[in-house]
Design an enzyme around this catalytic site. Structure first.
Site, PDB file in Angstrom:
ATOM      1  N   SER A 252      33.763  42.031  68.384  1.00  0.00           N
ATOM      2  CA  SER A 252      32.691  41.853  69.352  1.00  0.00           C
ATOM      3  C   SER A 252      33.253  42.124  70.737  1.00  0.00           C
ATOM      4  O   SER A 252      34.441  42.386  70.899  1.00  0.00           O
ATOM      5  CB  SER A 252      32.149  40.423  69.283  1.00  0.00           C
ATOM      6  N   LYS A 253      32.378  42.015  71.717  1.00  0.00           N
ATOM      7  CA  LYS A 253      32.777  42.297  73.092  1.00  0.00           C
ATOM      8  C   LYS A 253      33.961  41.455  73.549  1.00  0.00           C
ATOM      9  O   LYS A 253      34.710  41.858  74.427  1.00  0.00           O
ATOM     10  CB  LYS A 253      31.602  42.048  74.026  1.00  0.00           C
ATOM     11  N   ARG A 254      34.091  40.278  72.937  1.00  0.00           N
ATOM     12  CA  ARG A 254      35.216  39.421  73.304  1.00  0.00           C
ATOM     13  C   ARG A 254      36.547  40.122  73.096  1.00  0.00           C
ATOM     14  O   ARG A 254      37.541  39.802  73.720  1.00  0.00           O
ATOM     15  CB  ARG A 254      35.221  38.160  72.428  1.00  0.00           C
ATOM     16  N   HIS A 255      36.568  41.058  72.142  1.00  0.00           N
ATOM     17  CA  HIS A 255      37.822  41.744  71.823  1.00  0.00           C
ATOM     18  C   HIS A 255      38.060  42.961  72.697  1.00  0.00           C
ATOM     19  O   HIS A 255      39.064  43.634  72.558  1.00  0.00           O
ATOM     20  CB  HIS A 255      37.827  42.175  70.356  1.00  0.00           C
ATOM     21  N   GLY A 256      37.112  43.265  73.556  1.00  0.00           N
ATOM     22  CA  GLY A 256      37.269  44.456  74.399  1.00  0.00           C
ATOM     23  C   GLY A 256      36.077  45.374  74.200  1.00  0.00           C
ATOM     24  O   GLY A 256      35.020  44.939  73.740  1.00  0.00           O
TER      25      GLY A 256
END
Ligand code: GLU
Length: 489
Positions: A252-256
């Site tokens: 997800s966006k949390r990972h980049g």
């Protein structure tokens, strides 16, 4: 049987790397088997679909080089390829199911459904449609219609027991049918649900294999029930495992960055992206890791797709990108840099071809992504010098630096050639005259000219800056050094 596969994105955002991987696997499967790769836009969710998303998805697919054989802009015998334009197929097949007694109108309102759902949950029951509209006779329907209710169309599920299929990735999969209810086929506004439209289109488009993410695995039983009810042969299903971030949770966006477009903006090559995505779930069976799309087209097979989740490892993508950059011819590498920089508003067209090639050559193996040109080339690309405060402070502290840099400027001022060879000769000559190591003078000059310690080779830096800017920066550093020394006493 001829192979026909499809990628069926819902245009409600950019192309996610997971979607791109699904598209790639379908594309490769089609190419490997001499089949057709169809692109179908699933835009029946009017609230979430939009034209910008369609454009963004098509652009990312084109960037990756995943050309479709049928789809938007490539008309074929099975169009239209936008579900929004396929209403007549859904109405016709809905009528067919009704005529077979396998679908019925449902007049329950969203509020009623929600209340019943809440009551079922309160009784710890799995929420499912209670089937009440299935029992309606003509009079009952007429009464509800007279109330002004609009009907949805539901599937009349008759079968209980198990459902099984041989999945192209997971092997035998079985599912308990009983948990399914009479699901909706057409909403009360007449628009088809995903499962219904998907089955109608996969059938009409003669899709032989459905390769998609395993987040869709729970839809497959419903779709199989529909194939049965229609009396159609179902395609082969293959569910590829999801992509995880480094911490083991779903990417997800949390990972980049999660969109293909952002990787393009970060300076990744489509070749590297394709190579990287191919290895997220597929393996060639040996230790090779670098593949061109054309090679993948001959090697890919579902038999080598694993069923355990794949991990998105950014370092690996970066490594692959550096390798693919190295594989390009110099001309091609320079062209990619130019295009990338142009897209970011740095027009290099005013520079000579030699200069542009010289810049890329000077950066050399430091180039991991195209964006690195902005960092390593900043000294030459920007008018003003941006300095790393630590490197600069150290330069101004070092004894003897000012006069040496001033002397270097003086010596280079009278170098008529200003070539890599002459610059090296003059610089080394001066260091010898000062009785210091050439490296000492060179590292000071490098900071003076680039503002940093990490930079391309000194003589290339000088050549790229040109004589005027080189002399100016050397003199400027010399006088800054002087100021620091003077302020000391
Ligand atoms: N429109 C669906 C999605 O974007 C397609 C799923 C499928 O491939 O059947 O997830």
């Amino acid at each position: 049987m001829s192979v026909r596969v499809r990628f069926a994105p819902s245009p409600s955002g950019y192309l996610h790397v997971g979607g791109a991987r699904t598209a790639l696997f379908n594309y490769l499967f089609a190419r490997r088997h001499g089949g057709a790769f169809v692109l179908r836009i699933e835009d029946t969710d009017l609230a979430r679909s939009n034209d910008e998303s369609v454009a963004a998805i098509l652009e990312s697919l084109r960037w990756l080089g995943l050309t479709w054989d049928e789809g938007p802009g490539v008309e074929g015998p099975h169009g239209p390829y936008f579900q929004g334009q396929r209403g007549e197929y859904y109405s016709r097949h809905a009528a067919e199911l009704r005529a077979r007694g396998r679908a019925y109108p449902c007049y329950c309102t969203p509020d009623e459904l929600e209340q019943r759902r809440a009551a079922q949950l309160a009784r710890s029951e799995a929420p499912r449609y209670d089937g009440r509209c299935r029992a309606l006779d003509d009079a009952g329907r007429a009464r509800l219609e007279a109330e002004g209710r609009k009907a949805a169309l539901r599937f009349a599920k008759n079968e209980d027991g198990g459902l099984a299929w041989e999945d192209g990735v997971r092997g035998a999969v079985s599912f308990q049918n009983d948990v399914l209810d009479d699901f909706v086929l057409l909403r009360s506004d007449g628009l088809p649900t995903y499962n219904f439209a998907c089955v109608v289109d996969d059938h009409e488009m003669e899709i032989s294999h459905v390769i998609r993410g395993d987040d869709h695995i729970s839809n497959t039983p419903r779709q199989l029930l529909l194939y049965r009810a229609f009396g159609w042969a179902a395609p082969h299903f293959a569910h590829v495992p999801m992509i995880l971030g480094g911490d083991g949770s779903r990417l997800s966006k949390r990972h980049g960055a999660t969109s293909v477009a952002s990787y393009a903006e970060l300076g990744y090559l489509p070749e590297a992206m394709v190579n990287f995505l191919a290895l997220l779930g597929w393996s060639p069976g040996d230790n090779r890791e670098l593949f061109a799309l054309s090679e993948l087209e001959t090697l890919f097979g579902l038999d080598r797709c694993g069923s355990s989740p794949a991990v998105f490892n950014l370092e690996k993508l970066e490594w692959m990108n550096a390798r693919h950059l190295k594989r390009l011819s110099e001309d091609d590498r320079v062209r990619r840099v130019e295009d990338f920089m142009a897209a970011r508003g740095h027009d290099l067209s005013g520079r000579s071809p030699e200069w542009r090639a010289g810049l890329v050559r000077a950066i050399g193996d430091r180039l991991k992504t195209l964006k690195d040109v902005e960092f390593y080339g900043a000294f030459a690309l920007r008018e003003s010098l941006e300095t790393d405060p630590q490197a600069w402070a150290e330069l101004c502290e070092r004894p003897g630096v000012g006069p040496r840099l001033a002397a270097l400027a003086g010596r280079l001022a009278s170098d008529p050639d200003f070539t890599l060879e002459s610059l090296e000769r003059e610089t080394r000559g001066l260091a010898a005259e000062f009785g210091i190591k050439a490296g000492e003078l060179m590292s000071a000059a490098r900071v003076a000219l680039t503002g940093r310690r990490v930079a391309p080779g000194l003589f290339e830096v000088m050549w790229l800056l040109g004589k005027d800017r080189t002399l100016e920066r050397l003199r400027d550093a010399a006088s800054r050094w002087q100021q620091v020394q003077t302020s000391r006493v």
